[in-house]
Design an enzyme around this catalytic site. Structure first.
Site, PDB file in Angstrom:
ATOM      1  N   LYS A   1       0.818  -1.222   0.000  1.00 53.82           N
ATOM      2  CA  LYS A   1       0.000   0.000   0.000  1.00 53.82           C
ATOM      3  C   LYS A   1       0.849   1.267   0.000  1.00 53.82           C
ATOM      4  O   LYS A   1       0.445   2.280  -0.556  1.00 53.82           O
ATOM      5  CB  LYS A   1      -0.943   0.012   1.218  1.00 53.82           C
ATOM      6  CG  LYS A   1      -2.101  -0.965   1.094  1.00 53.82           C
ATOM      7  CD  LYS A   1      -3.038  -0.842   2.291  1.00 53.82           C
ATOM      8  CE  LYS A   1      -4.230  -1.757   2.150  1.00 53.82           C
ATOM      9  NZ  LYS A   1      -5.223  -1.546   3.199  1.00 53.82           N
TER      10      LYS A   1
ATOM     11  N   ASN B   1      -4.953   2.135  -1.662  1.00 51.15           N
ATOM     12  CA  ASN B   1      -5.491   0.779  -1.821  1.00 51.15           C
ATOM     13  C   ASN B   1      -6.268   0.631  -3.126  1.00 51.15           C
ATOM     14  O   ASN B   1      -6.744  -0.448  -3.445  1.00 51.15           O
ATOM     15  CB  ASN B   1      -6.383   0.376  -0.631  1.00 51.15           C
ATOM     16  CG  ASN B   1      -7.725   1.053  -0.656  1.00 51.15           C
ATOM     17  OD1 ASN B   1      -7.886   2.098  -1.285  1.00 51.15           O
ATOM     18  ND2 ASN B   1      -8.697   0.481   0.022  1.00 51.15           N
TER      19      ASN B   1
ATOM     20  N   ASP C   1      -9.967   3.013   2.483  1.00 51.20           N
ATOM     21  CA  ASP C   1     -10.217   2.313   3.760  1.00 51.20           C
ATOM     22  C   ASP C   1     -10.943   3.224   4.754  1.00 51.20           C
ATOM     23  O   ASP C   1     -11.954   2.837   5.340  1.00 51.20           O
ATOM     24  CB  ASP C   1      -8.896   1.843   4.385  1.00 51.20           C
ATOM     25  CG  ASP C   1      -8.349   0.599   3.704  1.00 51.20           C
ATOM     26  OD1 ASP C   1      -9.154  -0.205   3.203  1.00 51.20           O
ATOM     27  OD2 ASP C   1      -7.122   0.435   3.675  1.00 51.20           O
TER      28      ASP C   1
END
Ligand code: NAP
Length: 282
Positions: free
Chosen positions: A74, A95, A110
């Site tokens: 990431k 991501n 996220d």
């Protein structure tokens, strides 16, 4: 049995990580694309760090339109991207990547997925006091999204204090009107307690003492497997509303899908797929 259509015009998306063989995303995202009539599949692409630039070049060559990035890449993928969303830039982590005319653009869904999971559940964050336990990658994204979502107070607690302090500094940078601290206040009640540590995933342990659960009006654990960690079990026993990490997982995928397609994601299809995948783990 689910049928998907593949032909000479099928487009490709995927997930880059190592390992990726346990990921629920290939099934969830392929079903989502096909549910809205997109002739698309989403595939796993396990790789090594040193191969990342060549993989991106190969993606350009074969016309991969976008992809997710998972552990451990990431952050490592960032130098190879052409542009970043504001959130991804602050986090230094992505991501979700989409191919654009100006090259690969990275996003982080996220934290926004976490915040959306709460708003879809009817939980308002405006002015709320939140305790965030943990200061890893998940916590960082959540803290930033909470900071820009109007929470009033954010208390970040972590075993390694310096990591909590770093995230607190980032959150304050995003919203200087936010009250941020790395300690709890005595005699205080909190609106939402969030566990973002991995405690409870592989063991029957709670990341916080019962006294903190007792003063929390809602408890969220971002762990989704097991579906009920010891922390959530304790909250249920105390009659405190709670949620596990399934909806965060769902909505980070929903947000990625919407970035790629510009269309509304088929949320129910995606949720059913995730539940099937978790159930098949036994
Ligand atoms: P990470 O970057 O490795 O961070 C792990 C965190 O857990 C750190 O704050 C670490 O504290 C803490 N921790 C680990 N073991 C501990 C222990 N024995 N006692 C106290 N603290 C401990 O991991 P991550 O990527 O943030 O993921 C954390 C959890 O969230 C995992 O269970 C992951 O599956 C879950 N997650 C769920 C979603 C979702 O979509 N639902 C998304 C991301 C992550 P130190 O800083 O002191 O080491």
């Amino acid at each position: 049995m689910t049928c998907i259509s593949i032909d000479g015009k099928t487009e490709i998306y995927g997930i880059v990580g190592n390992p990726v063989d346990h990921s629920f995303s290939p099934k969830m995202q392929t079903l989502a694309f096909q549910a809205i009539g997109e002739n698309t599949v989403y595939l796993p692409f396990p790789t090594e760090e040193k191969q990342l630039p060549r993989l991106l070049e190969a993606f350009r060559l074969i016309g991969v339109r976008g992809f997710n990035v998972t552990v451990p890449f990431k952050e490592k993928i960032v130098p190879f991207l052409d542009r970043l969303s504001r959130e991804a830039e602050i986090l230094g982590s992505v991501n979700t990547v989409v191919g654009t005319d100006e090259g690969w653009k990275g996003y982080s869904t996220d934290g926004s997925g976490f915040v959306r999971s709460l708003s879809e559940a009817g939980v308002s964050l405006a002015g709320k006091s939140v305790v965030l336990v943990g200061a890893g990658g998940g916590a960082r994204s959540i803290a930033l999204s909470l900071a820009s979502s109007g929470v009033g107070e954010l208390h970040i607690l972590n075993r390694t204090l310096s990591k909590a302090e770093k995230i607190a500094g980032m959150a304050f940078k995003v919203n200087s009107g936010l009250s941020v601290s790395t300690v709890l206040e005595p005699q205080k009640r909190y609106d939402i307690l969030i566990n973002s540590t991995s405690v409870g995933m592989h063991d029957r342990k709670s990341p916080v003492p019962d006294s903190l659960i007792d003063v929390s009006a809602m408890v969220v654990d971002i762990i989704y497997n097991p579906p009920q960690t010891l922390l959530l079990q304790k909250a249920v026993q105390k009659g405190i509303p709670c949620n596990n990490g399934l909806d965060m997982l769902l909505y980070q995928g929903v947000e990625a899908f919407e970035i790629w397609t510009g269309k509304k994601a088929p949320v129910e299809t995606m949720k059913t797929s995730l539940l099937d995948s978790i159930e098949s783990l036994g």
